[in-house]
Design an enzyme around this catalytic site. Structure first.
Site, PDB file in Angstrom:
ATOM      1  CD  GLN A   1      69.042-115.619  39.996  1.00 24.68           C
ATOM      2  OE1 GLN A   1      70.207-115.763  39.657  1.00 24.68           O
ATOM      3  NE2 GLN A   1      68.187-114.894  39.291  1.00 24.68           N
TER       4      GLN A   1
ATOM      5  CD  GLU B   1      59.036-122.933  36.192  1.00 28.53           C
ATOM      6  OE1 GLU B   1      59.512-123.593  35.240  1.00 28.53           O
ATOM      7  OE2 GLU B   1      59.381-121.762  36.449  1.00 28.53           O
TER       8      GLU B   1
ATOM      9  CB  CYS C   1      69.210-113.415  33.175  1.00 29.18           C
ATOM     10  SG  CYS C   1      68.308-114.491  32.046  1.00 29.18           S
TER      11      CYS C   1
END
Length: 415
Positions: free
Chosen positions: A250, A301, A372
């Site tokens: 981030q 992931e 986002c």
């Protein structure tokens, strides 16, 4: 096409352009503010919408602000510097509400939390471009001189001299040009000072690279002040995390700390006798802070470099790592009986269709969705609600002041 018209700007769109009405059609016009009476020219005309360039302001809105950056309007990094910061936050909240209403079919309450950020010097992670001799580059940059902008609406040009071996910049607005930059008002002070000193150099044979700075941490895929260090640690809320400048992290650490604190509170309301899962976990930031509340944490992931860092960041916890896409993981997972809590932080595309369906059908009692992109969040929210969830909380976070980007947290609970 080419018609000149005058109209009142109503609000700001998800892309940062002002929205006007002309001949019953929505028209998008950059660099305008709600309340502007703007004169524009149609430059793109579609059946249900159009795009116009700003020619002049017949009447300027009191919500406008003077851009802090001389390259505003030419550099592609910012799109809202012409709005005062209070208006930026208010318009982003409206964009989020609009996405839920028109994409998800969900009416949000008229007021919900939207957490502001320091509006300047906040950006900890930035991508720089090296200007190569054989690559197009914009010259004699003057914000406001390109078509459709009044030079009087923007500051004077920035005169910058760069050593031939250290010409760095950002991608230009709506072009492939690289805009030379030696200062940036949104950059973290560590990046900003290194830029001004000309102390940042790119890695060999790479014309695009990332730098990161927060407090005492300064990392780069290239070199800064002669030091080459891509991998290191960053301290958030007193905890050290391993990271790499080349792996996603981030870009506003102050807001990230606020988000982590909110997620920790939500996790505390769930069944902590069951494991939790962290989907699209990146380097394991959320897992590192939340996992200690649960007997086990599973991390999913697909980026193998991020998984290596995530393994280090959850060291000492009982954790399992799945180096695969969310779709593959969902196919082999009995979610409804396995987890009491999940966090999902997908990219701008939102949840993949297969994972979205799996969560709707057999997701955990509590799902925290970090987004986002308001549009994909609203889309995914509609399917999750149809699967039996209710939207317990929605909160916006202004991770990217001076831009139209919006981060938000939606909390879904079953029953």
């Amino acid at each position: 096409m080419g018609e000149i018209f005058t109209s009142l700007v109503e609000h700001i769109s998800s892309g940062g352009a002002g929205v006007l009405n002309f001949q019953g059609k929505r028209v998008f016009m950059d660099f305008t503010a709600p309340g502007d009476l703007a004169v524009g020219r149609i430059i793109e005309d579609k059946r249900s919408w159009a795009r116009a360039e700003l020619l002049e302001l017949s009447e300027a809105s009191p919500l406008r602000a003077s851009p802090a950056c001389p390259l505003y309007g030419t550099c592609g990094g910012c799109s809202l510097q012409h709005l005062n910061y209070k208006t930026q936050v208010a318009e982003k909240a409206l964009i989020l509400q609009d996405a839920f209403k028109h994409i998800g079919g969900i009416t949000l309450p008229p007021a919900f939390d939207f957490i502001p950020s320091p509006p300047w010097n906040y950006r900890n992670r930035m991508q720089l471009h090296c200007i190569l001799q054989n690559r197009p580059q914009a010259k004699n940059h003057r914000a406001g001189t390109h078509s459709g902008l009044l030079a009087t609406q923007f500051p004077a040009p920035l005169a910058t001299q760069f050593p031939a071996q250290n010409r760095l910049g950002f991608m230009g607005r709506k072009s492939g040009d690289i805009i030379p930059v030696d200062r940036c008002p949104v950059a973290d002070p560590g990046i900003a000072s290194a830029l001004q000193e000309g102390a940042i150099l790119p890695p060999p044979a790479k014309d695009r690279f990332t730098v990161f700075s927060f407090e005492t941490t300064l990392l780069s895929e290239g070199t800064i002040r002669g030091k080459a260090q891509s991998r290191g640690t960053v301290t958030l809320l007193g905890k050290e995390l391993r990271m790499d400048a080349g792996v996603f992290f981030q870009s506003n650490c102050g807001m990230l700390e606020r988000l982590i604190g909110d997620l920790a509170q939500i996790a505390g309301t769930t069944d902590r006798t069951l494991p939790m899962a962290d989907l699209y976990c990146g380097v394991g930031t959320f897992a590192a802070f939340l996992g200690e509340q649960f007997p086990r944490i599973d991390l999913v992931e697909e980026n193998p470099e991020a998984i290596v860092l995530a393994r280090e960041n959850i060291r000492g916890q009982d954790g399992r790592l799945f180096a695969q896409t969310g779709d593959l993981w969902a196919k082999g997972c009995t979610m409804d009986s396995s987890y009491g809590f999940m966090v999902a932080d997908p990219p701008r595309q939102g949840l993949s269709p297969a994972l979205r369906r799996a969560l709707a059908e057999k997701g955990p009692p509590v799902l925290a969705y970090v987004s986002c992109d308001p549009g994909t969040l609203a889309r995914d929210c509609g399917e999750l609600l149809a699967g039996g969830y209710r939207l317990e909380m929605l909160r916006g976070y202004d991770f990217y002041p001076q831009t139209a980007h919006i981060e938000s947290l939606a909390v879904f609970r079953k029953g």
